[in-house]
Design a protein around this motif. Sequence first.
Motif, PDB file in Angstrom:
ATOM      1  N   SER A  97       0.840  -1.200   0.000  1.00 53.86           N
ATOM      2  CA  SER A  97       0.000   0.000   0.000  1.00 53.86           C
ATOM      3  C   SER A  97       0.869   1.240   0.000  1.00 53.86           C
ATOM      4  CB  SER A  97      -0.867   0.047   1.266  1.00 53.86           C
ATOM      5  OG  SER A  97      -1.566  -1.144   1.458  1.00 53.86           O
ATOM      6  N   MET A  99       2.023   4.754   1.346  1.00 54.99           N
ATOM      7  CA  MET A  99       1.923   5.276   2.710  1.00 54.99           C
ATOM      8  C   MET A  99       1.956   6.796   2.799  1.00 54.99           C
ATOM      9  SD  MET A  99       1.182   2.968   4.614  1.00 54.99           S
ATOM     10  CE  MET A  99       1.209   3.985   6.045  1.00 54.99           C
ATOM     11  N   GLN A 109       6.456   6.517  -0.189  1.00 53.15           N
ATOM     12  CA  GLN A 109       6.817   5.335   0.562  1.00 53.15           C
ATOM     13  C   GLN A 109       5.723   4.286   0.391  1.00 53.15           C
ATOM     14  OE1 GLN A 109       7.166   5.901   4.842  1.00 53.15           O
ATOM     15  NE2 GLN A 109       9.229   5.058   4.724  1.00 53.15           N
ATOM     16  N   ASN A 110       6.125   3.034   0.304  1.00 53.65           N
ATOM     17  CA  ASN A 110       5.177   1.930   0.241  1.00 53.65           C
ATOM     18  C   ASN A 110       5.310   1.094   1.504  1.00 53.65           C
ATOM     19  OD1 ASN A 110       4.064   2.485  -2.316  1.00 53.65           O
ATOM     20  ND2 ASN A 110       5.809   1.507  -3.318  1.00 53.65           N
ATOM     21  N   ARG A 111       4.253   0.370   1.814  1.00 57.08           N
ATOM     22  CA  ARG A 111       4.244  -0.497   2.996  1.00 57.08           C
ATOM     23  C   ARG A 111       3.813  -1.897   2.574  1.00 57.08           C
ATOM     24  NH1 ARG A 111       1.558   1.360   8.500  1.00 57.08           N
ATOM     25  NH2 ARG A 111       3.636   2.325   8.569  1.00 57.08           N
ATOM     26  N   THR A 113       2.526  -5.297   4.054  1.00 50.52           N
ATOM     27  CA  THR A 113       1.905  -5.840   5.253  1.00 50.52           C
ATOM     28  C   THR A 113       1.639  -7.322   5.045  1.00 50.52           C
ATOM     29  OG1 THR A 113       0.813  -3.728   5.701  1.00 50.52           O
ATOM     30  CG2 THR A 113      -0.075  -5.667   6.827  1.00 50.52           C
ATOM     31  N   PHE A 137       4.375  -4.993   9.359  1.00 46.68           N
ATOM     32  CA  PHE A 137       4.622  -4.312   8.094  1.00 46.68           C
ATOM     33  C   PHE A 137       6.089  -3.928   7.950  1.00 46.68           C
ATOM     34  CE2 PHE A 137       3.632  -1.237  11.326  1.00 46.68           C
ATOM     35  CZ  PHE A 137       4.622  -0.276  11.170  1.00 46.68           C
ATOM     36  N   PHE A 138       6.428  -3.543   6.715  1.00 42.78           N
ATOM     37  CA  PHE A 138       7.771  -3.051   6.393  1.00 42.78           C
ATOM     38  C   PHE A 138       7.598  -1.914   5.401  1.00 42.78           C
ATOM     39  CE2 PHE A 138      11.608  -2.989   3.770  1.00 42.78           C
ATOM     40  CZ  PHE A 138      12.609  -3.012   4.730  1.00 42.78           C
ATOM     41  N   ASP A 139       8.106  -0.737   5.750  1.00 40.21           N
ATOM     42  CA  ASP A 139       8.028   0.424   4.857  1.00 40.21           C
ATOM     43  C   ASP A 139       9.299   0.525   4.023  1.00 40.21           C
ATOM     44  OD1 ASP A 139       5.560   1.121   5.917  1.00 40.21           O
ATOM     45  OD2 ASP A 139       6.398   2.526   7.358  1.00 40.21           O
ATOM     46  N   TYR A 140       9.135   0.906   2.752  1.00 42.50           N
ATOM     47  CA  TYR A 140      10.285   1.066   1.862  1.00 42.50           C
ATOM     48  C   TYR A 140      10.003   2.180   0.860  1.00 42.50           C
ATOM     49  CZ  TYR A 140       7.561  -1.813  -1.404  1.00 42.50           C
ATOM     50  OH  TYR A 140       6.582  -2.316  -2.227  1.00 42.50           O
ATOM     51  N   SER A 142       9.260   4.358  -2.371  1.00 40.29           N
ATOM     52  CA  SER A 142       8.492   4.029  -3.576  1.00 40.29           C
ATOM     53  C   SER A 142       9.388   3.932  -4.802  1.00 40.29           C
ATOM     54  CB  SER A 142       7.392   5.058  -3.803  1.00 40.29           C
ATOM     55  OG  SER A 142       7.961   6.325  -4.057  1.00 40.29           O
ATOM     56  N   ALA A 153      12.471  -7.313   3.927  1.00 38.67           N
ATOM     57  CA  ALA A 153      11.109  -7.088   4.426  1.00 38.67           C
ATOM     58  C   ALA A 153      10.558  -8.343   5.090  1.00 38.67           C
ATOM     59  CB  ALA A 153      10.196  -6.646   3.285  1.00 38.67           C
TER      60      ALA A 153
END
Length: 173
Positions: A97, A99, A109-111, A113, A137-140, A142, A153
């Motif tokens: 998703s 973020m 940023q993407n997450r 989950t 979750f892990f944010d990274y 985009s 992740a």
Amino acid sequence: MRSKHYILLLSIFVGTLFQGCGVYNFTGGDVGTAKTFTVTYFQNYASQSPGSTFDPGLDREYTLSLQDLILNQTSLDLVSSNGDLLYEGEIVEYRVSPMSATAEQRAAQNRLTISVNVRFFNKTKEGAEFERRFSFFFDYPSTSQLASVRDEAHLVIFERINQDIFNESLADW
């Protein structure tokens, strides 16, 4: 002569202290009288959840990570069936998703989950069973593709989910 009595008294004191603590290991897990555990294969049903995707191999990767954590944090033996403790369940979400947005209304940023539904059964302790959903979750950035951060992740997410499962099932404080 005095030092022999001191050592004997100290040994008795330490032995009594540890005897009253039950069967704990250094990570805080209380396995009670259990000797074995079983982790059944966690099927990947994430694609059945709207917005989730299917990641091939995730089921095997996750199952092995849960087995490894329990092996490393307890003195229990892994058995393929009929363990004193049983962990079973399924992967129910694998979702990326956006973020946060940039000034140009693009994702900055993407997450990722991941959610796992777990059923836990304890043959040695009545009332310790549960069924619960665990998620992390892990944010990274985009600008990165999921494939480039996938291993990191999964490592971060599995570690957190598995520790939460461990705490729920064995950290009997």
